[in-house]
Design an enzyme around this catalytic site. Structure first.
Site, PDB file in Angstrom:
ATOM      1  N   TYR A  44      52.749  -6.728 120.376  1.00  0.00           N
ATOM      2  CA  TYR A  44      51.711  -6.287 121.308  1.00  0.00           C
ATOM      3  C   TYR A  44      50.569  -5.943 120.084  1.00  0.00           C
ATOM      4  O   TYR A  44      50.457  -6.332 119.180  1.00  0.00           O
ATOM      5  CB  TYR A  44      51.700  -4.733 121.787  1.00  0.00           C
ATOM      6  CG  TYR A  44      50.722  -4.361 122.763  1.00  0.00           C
ATOM      7  CD1 TYR A  44      50.716  -4.517 124.207  1.00  0.00           C
ATOM      8  CD2 TYR A  44      49.642  -3.078 122.458  1.00  0.00           C
ATOM      9  CE1 TYR A  44      49.431  -4.471 125.167  1.00  0.00           C
ATOM     10  CE2 TYR A  44      48.482  -2.321 123.723  1.00  0.00           C
ATOM     11  CZ  TYR A  44      48.799  -3.586 125.030  1.00  0.00           C
ATOM     12  OH  TYR A  44      47.754  -3.216 125.870  1.00  0.00           O
ATOM     13  N   ASN A  87      39.557  -4.321 120.132  1.00  0.00           N
ATOM     14  CA  ASN A  87      40.931  -4.430 119.925  1.00  0.00           C
ATOM     15  C   ASN A  87      40.725  -6.373 119.137  1.00  0.00           C
ATOM     16  O   ASN A  87      39.243  -7.142 119.596  1.00  0.00           O
ATOM     17  CB  ASN A  87      42.025  -5.051 120.460  1.00  0.00           C
ATOM     18  CG  ASN A  87      42.347  -3.281 121.528  1.00  0.00           C
ATOM     19  OD1 ASN A  87      42.463  -2.801 120.005  1.00  0.00           O
ATOM     20  ND2 ASN A  87      42.821  -2.705 122.595  1.00  0.00           N
TER      21      ASN A  87
HETATM   22  N1  LIG Z   1      41.348  -0.090 124.011  1.00  0.00           N
HETATM   23  C1  LIG Z   1      41.236  -0.745 124.742  1.00  0.00           C
HETATM   24  O1  LIG Z   1      42.365  -0.520 125.656  1.00  0.00           O
HETATM   25  C2  LIG Z   1      41.204  -1.299 125.343  1.00  0.00           C
HETATM   26  C3  LIG Z   1      40.679  -2.090 127.131  1.00  0.00           C
HETATM   27  C4  LIG Z   1      39.844  -3.078 127.179  1.00  0.00           C
HETATM   28  C5  LIG Z   1      39.221  -4.052 126.024  1.00  0.00           C
HETATM   29  N2  LIG Z   1      39.281  -3.489 124.959  1.00  0.00           N
HETATM   30  C6  LIG Z   1      38.244  -4.033 123.799  1.00  0.00           C
HETATM   31  O2  LIG Z   1      36.972  -4.052 123.909  1.00  0.00           O
HETATM   32  C7  LIG Z   1      36.352  -5.261 123.723  1.00  0.00           C
HETATM   33  C8  LIG Z   1      35.191  -6.123 124.604  1.00  0.00           C
HETATM   34  O3  LIG Z   1      35.963  -6.181 125.550  1.00  0.00           O
HETATM   35  P1  LIG Z   1      35.188  -6.847 126.974  1.00  0.00           P
HETATM   36  O4  LIG Z   1      35.939  -7.656 128.172  1.00  0.00           O
HETATM   37  O5  LIG Z   1      34.827  -6.187 127.493  1.00  0.00           O
HETATM   38  O6  LIG Z   1      35.022  -7.775 125.914  1.00  0.00           O
HETATM   39  P2  LIG Z   1      32.832  -8.439 126.641  1.00  0.00           P
HETATM   40  O7  LIG Z   1      32.922  -9.750 125.756  1.00  0.00           O
HETATM   41  O8  LIG Z   1      33.038  -8.707 127.946  1.00  0.00           O
HETATM   42  O9  LIG Z   1      31.958  -7.574 125.940  1.00  0.00           O
HETATM   43  C9  LIG Z   1      31.195  -7.526 124.470  1.00  0.00           C
HETATM   44  C10 LIG Z   1      30.774  -6.130 124.794  1.00  0.00           C
HETATM   45  O10 LIG Z   1      30.617  -6.386 123.572  1.00  0.00           O
HETATM   46  C11 LIG Z   1      28.404  -6.876 123.193  1.00  0.00           C
HETATM   47  N3  LIG Z   1      28.393  -6.822 122.175  1.00  0.00           N
HETATM   48  C12 LIG Z   1      27.994  -7.790 121.814  1.00  0.00           C
HETATM   49  N4  LIG Z   1      28.098  -7.447 120.428  1.00  0.00           N
HETATM   50  C13 LIG Z   1      26.828  -6.334 119.987  1.00  0.00           C
HETATM   51  C14 LIG Z   1      26.928  -5.222 118.995  1.00  0.00           C
HETATM   52  N5  LIG Z   1      26.418  -6.221 118.001  1.00  0.00           N
HETATM   53  N6  LIG Z   1      26.194  -4.035 119.461  1.00  0.00           N
HETATM   54  C15 LIG Z   1      26.661  -4.101 120.965  1.00  0.00           C
HETATM   55  N7  LIG Z   1      26.952  -4.332 121.327  1.00  0.00           N
HETATM   56  C16 LIG Z   1      27.143  -5.632 121.016  1.00  0.00           C
HETATM   57  C17 LIG Z   1      28.586  -7.286 124.240  1.00  0.00           C
HETATM   58  O11 LIG Z   1      26.952  -7.809 124.447  1.00  0.00           O
HETATM   59  C18 LIG Z   1      29.011  -7.328 125.377  1.00  0.00           C
HETATM   60  O12 LIG Z   1      28.509  -6.849 126.234  1.00  0.00           O
HETATM   61  C19 LIG Z   1      37.299  -6.504 123.053  1.00  0.00           C
HETATM   62  O13 LIG Z   1      37.249  -5.902 121.803  1.00  0.00           O
HETATM   63  C20 LIG Z   1      38.644  -5.708 123.833  1.00  0.00           C
HETATM   64  O14 LIG Z   1      39.933  -5.679 123.121  1.00  0.00           O
HETATM   65  C21 LIG Z   1      40.102  -2.479 124.164  1.00  0.00           C
HETATM   66  O1  LIG Z   2      45.516  -5.468 125.199  1.00  0.00           O
HETATM   67  C1  LIG Z   2      45.083  -4.660 123.861  1.00  0.00           C
HETATM   68  O2  LIG Z   2      45.214  -4.100 123.546  1.00  0.00           O
HETATM   69  C2  LIG Z   2      44.082  -3.310 124.916  1.00  0.00           C
HETATM   70  C3  LIG Z   2      43.237  -4.767 126.415  1.00  0.00           C
HETATM   71  O3  LIG Z   2      43.878  -5.059 127.201  1.00  0.00           O
HETATM   72  C4  LIG Z   2      42.326  -5.305 125.634  1.00  0.00           C
HETATM   73  O4  LIG Z   2      41.545  -6.358 125.758  1.00  0.00           O
HETATM   74  O5  LIG Z   2      42.210  -4.718 124.063  1.00  0.00           O
END
Ligand SMILES: NC(=O)c1ccc[n+]([C@@H]2O[C@H](COP(=O)([O-])OP(=O)(O)OC[C@H]3O[C@@H](n4cnc5c(N)ncnc54)[C@H](O)[C@@H]3O)[C@@H](O)[C@H]2O)c1
Ligand SMILES: O=C(O)C[C@H](O)C(=O)O
Ligand SMILES: [Mg+2]
Length: 626
Positions: free
Chosen positions: A146, A467
């Site tokens: 994962y 991530n």
């Molecule tokens: N921890 C978790 O459970 C979890 C869950 C879902 C997503 N994520 C992570 O969240 C991240 C974003 O996912 P998403 O689907 O929202 O992506 P996305 O591409 O839809 O959104 C990214 C956002 O970040 C902004 N961004 C980019 N550069 C930036 C900067 N320098 N300063 C401020 N904002 C900035 C963009 O404008 C956009 O609004 C990914 O890395 C994903 O792995 C983590």
């Molecule tokens: O896949 C993960 O580890 C968390 C989340 O779904 C993501 O997109 O980052």
């Protein structure tokens, strides 16, 4: 007698196989040496579907032509790009050479990819043993199968692909999906995780290679939620890719066209949904890592008619809410103080907006659930995206982010303006929480963390949730060294606790949707609810929040350790079942019909959940003739 006839049958099967193999050898040698029509005589095989792919004698892997795929019922069981023999060899050699290069991600272990391969080979040979190994070493191996290593695996998937796992529906399969879905060998499927590969973790568009994320998520469904591994199905919908490197890569396994868009795109996803729900009406479909542009639209399109949810929008929101409530408690404040928290969110994509909407609703509920409460909760959030602070002065603000755009007068009073940098916002707002879902590694720079020193909170919370590891907005070392030990730290990818050098340890929580999605899926399955309601999602989040004890919270522990994932998943699933019953959505599961379900008390619901979780034990096998 029985023994004798068995032997006869065995030897005749052996003879037939031998005959086929000799014929195949003759055919292939004749096609090599002569150009007569004799050389094109077909080889007769007595199997189809996965059996043919699993037979090392006849399997051609990605080299099966489309007509052969149709003839042998394997359309959809392989990535759509048909490879030549030469390309297959080049792909294998490129991958072999790559092993010599050190992995650049993963928990600072240069051998993560090699470990993934070894685990993957075991997965292909013996699933029971694989899940036993995974469950007994979940802390060590979940970061391999994962997040974060799965990200690296997706980046290299065209090279790593060996045996097929899951199904591929491509733009080339339009009009065929309803029949293709029957190529999958299992009559019962409980969980599908589907991606279109458009936003894999924080790594962007990885096209077909994103199937790795669906496989990794389903590994947790089996290990944490006890979904039977024979009833899970990872799916890749290949509508092309906009990743220029993949479009040029001769060894890429997906369609080498730009992504479909608009109505054409929706039609493909609609066709897929119709096909899988026709064959498996009770399946649950988890949408994973779709780019924000489609994540919300598809969720709205399907959530009232199908058993589906979007993990990045809804799972992440629940996990963040649980952590935010934990952060309030960790300050020694009652949970009801949550609506007073000032929260700065960096990132306004599917995950960021999902968290903002859920946090706002939770605050509004705590304030009496009125329109006024909902409106006033809005002012607790400052959202910064790639263009800086989002305000009403922004042109073409994304409709999903619009409700969080700050009023100009308001922010001028705070000394801020449209597009202010994250550091400026943190300096002026002095937030209780700084949460990152930006996919922008290192965004919480020294300057930003220094600014957070002026937080009005007694124990500010820092959530670099992006991530994989290299996309984390900061590391725990950076956070603890600049802000001292009196903080709460929670990251999306796993980090080791930090030795603070004074006999104390800085605790690193993992704020990852893995603590919720397996329980949401299992609870939905066992309740038999036709939809995944907001209430069910809320119940899951509250259950996770309540799982952590007061003593743990005061130590800065706001999420459980991954070693407890099976237990927390069971609790979350039970909470989801209970809520589905209360909302009158539960239609029951197998012999436990809706009436029986309604009779269960809390302890009995937990027992019902536990009794329906698969465990990796070898069953006794008995042979029966067809
Ligand atoms: N921890 C978790 O459970 C979890 C869950 C879902 C997503 N994520 C992570 O969240 C991240 C974003 O996912 P998403 O689907 O929202 O992506 P996305 O591409 O839809 O959104 C990214 C956002 O970040 C902004 N961004 C980019 N550069 C930036 C900067 N320098 N300063 C401020 N904002 C900035 C963009 O404008 C956009 O609004 C990914 O890395 C994903 O792995 C983590
Ligand atoms: O896949 C993960 O580890 C968390 C989340 O779904 C993501 O997109 O980052
Ligand atoms: Mg995801």
């Amino acid at each position: 007698m029985a023994n004798f006839s068995n032997q006869m049958r065995l030897s005749s099967t052996l003879l037939r196989r031998l005959h086929q193999r000799v014929a195949a050898a003759v055919n292939s040698s004749s096609s090599r040496n002569f150009t007569t029509t004799e050389g094109h005589r077909p080889t007769i095989v007595h199997k189809r579907s996965l059996d043919i792919l699993h037979d090392p004698w006849f399997n051609k892997g990605t080299a099966f032509s489309f007509t052969e795929r149709d003839r042998l019922h394997i359309r959809g069981l392989l990535p759509p790009n048909v490879m030549s023999f030469e390309q297959q060899i080049a792909r294998f050699m490129a991958d072999l050479k790559r092993l010599e290069v050190q992995a650049r991600d993963g928990p600072s272990d240069p051998y993560v990819l090699a470990k993934w391969r070894i685990l993957n080979r075991l997965h292909d040979r013996n699933e029971t043993l694989y899940y036993k190994v995974l469950m007994e070493n979940i802390e060590e191996y979940s970061p391999i199968v994962y997040t974060p290593t799965v990200g690296l695996v997706c980046q290299k998937y065209s090279g790593l692909f060996r045996r097929p796992r899951g199904m591929y529906f491509s733009a080339e399969d339009r009009g065929e999906m309803m029949s293709m879905v029957y190529n999958w060998p299992a009559d019962q499927v409980d969980m599908i995780v589907v991606t279109d590969g458009s936003r894999i973790l924080g790594l962007g568009d990885l096209g077909i290679q994103g199937i790795g994320i669906a496989i990794g998520k389903l590994d947790l469904y089996v290990a944490a939620a006890g979904i039977n591994p024979q009833r899970v199905l990872p799916v890749m919908i290949d509508v092309g890719t906009d990743n220029e490197n993949l479009l040029k890569d001769p060894l890429y396994l997906g369609l080498q066209d730009h992504r479909l868009d608009g109505e054409e795109y929706i039609e493909v996803i609609d066709e897929f949904m119709e096909a899988v729900f026709t064959r498996w009406p009770h399946v649950i479909v988890q949408f994973e890592d779709f780019q924000s542009k489609w994540a919300f639209k598809l969720l709205q399109r399907y959530r009232n008619n199908y058993r589906m949810f979007n993990d990045d929008v809804q799972g992440t929101a629940g996990v963040a809410i649980a952590g935010l409530l934990g952060a309030v408690r960790a300050q020694g404040r009652p949970m009801i103080d949550f609506p007073k928290m000032k929260i700065v969110v960096a990132g306004a994509g599917s995950a960021g907006i999902g968290v903002l909407n859920a946090a706002r609703k939770t605050m509004a509920r705590m304030l009496g659930n009125t329109e006024i409460a909902f409106e006033s909760a809005r002012s607790q959030f400052w959202v910064v995206d790639a263009k800086g602070l989002i305000t009403e002065a922004r042109e073409n603000v994304d409709p999903d982010a619009r409700p969080f755009a700050r009023k100009i007068k308001e922010i001028e009073r705070q000394g801020l303006s449209e597009g202010a940098t994250l550091a400026e916002v943190v300096r002026e707002v002095k937030p209780d929480v700084l949460l990152g879902l930006s996919a922008c590694g290192g965004l919480f720079s020294k300057e930003v963390l220094e600014a957070l020193k002026h937080s009005t909170s007694t124990r500010p919370a820092i959530f670099p949730m992006s991530n994989p590891t290299r996309n984390a907005e900061c590391t725990p070392e950076e956070a603890f060294s600049i802000l001292g030990e009196n903080i709460i730290f929670a990251s999306g990818s796993p980090f080791k606790d930090v030795d603070l050098g004074n006999g104390h340890v800085g605790h690193c929580n993992q704020a990852n949707n893995m603590f919720l999605f397996p329980g949401i899926g299992l609870g939905t399955l066992l309740s038999g609810s036709r939809i995944v309601s907001d209430g069910m999602l809320q119940a899951a989040a509250e259950c996770l929040a309540a799982y952590i004890t007061e003593e743990e919270v005061l130590k800065g522990i706001i999420y459980p350790s991954i070693s407890r994932i099976r237990d927390i998943t069971k609790e979350v699933a039970a909470a989801v079942v209970k809520e589905a019953i209360e909302e009158d959505l539960a239609e029951g599961y197998r012999e436990m019909d809706s009436r029986e379900l309604r009779k269960l008390d809390e302890a009995q619901i937990s027992e019902f959940v536990e009794n329906n979780m698969w465990s990796p034990d070898y069953p006794t096998l008995v042979y029966k003739k067809d």
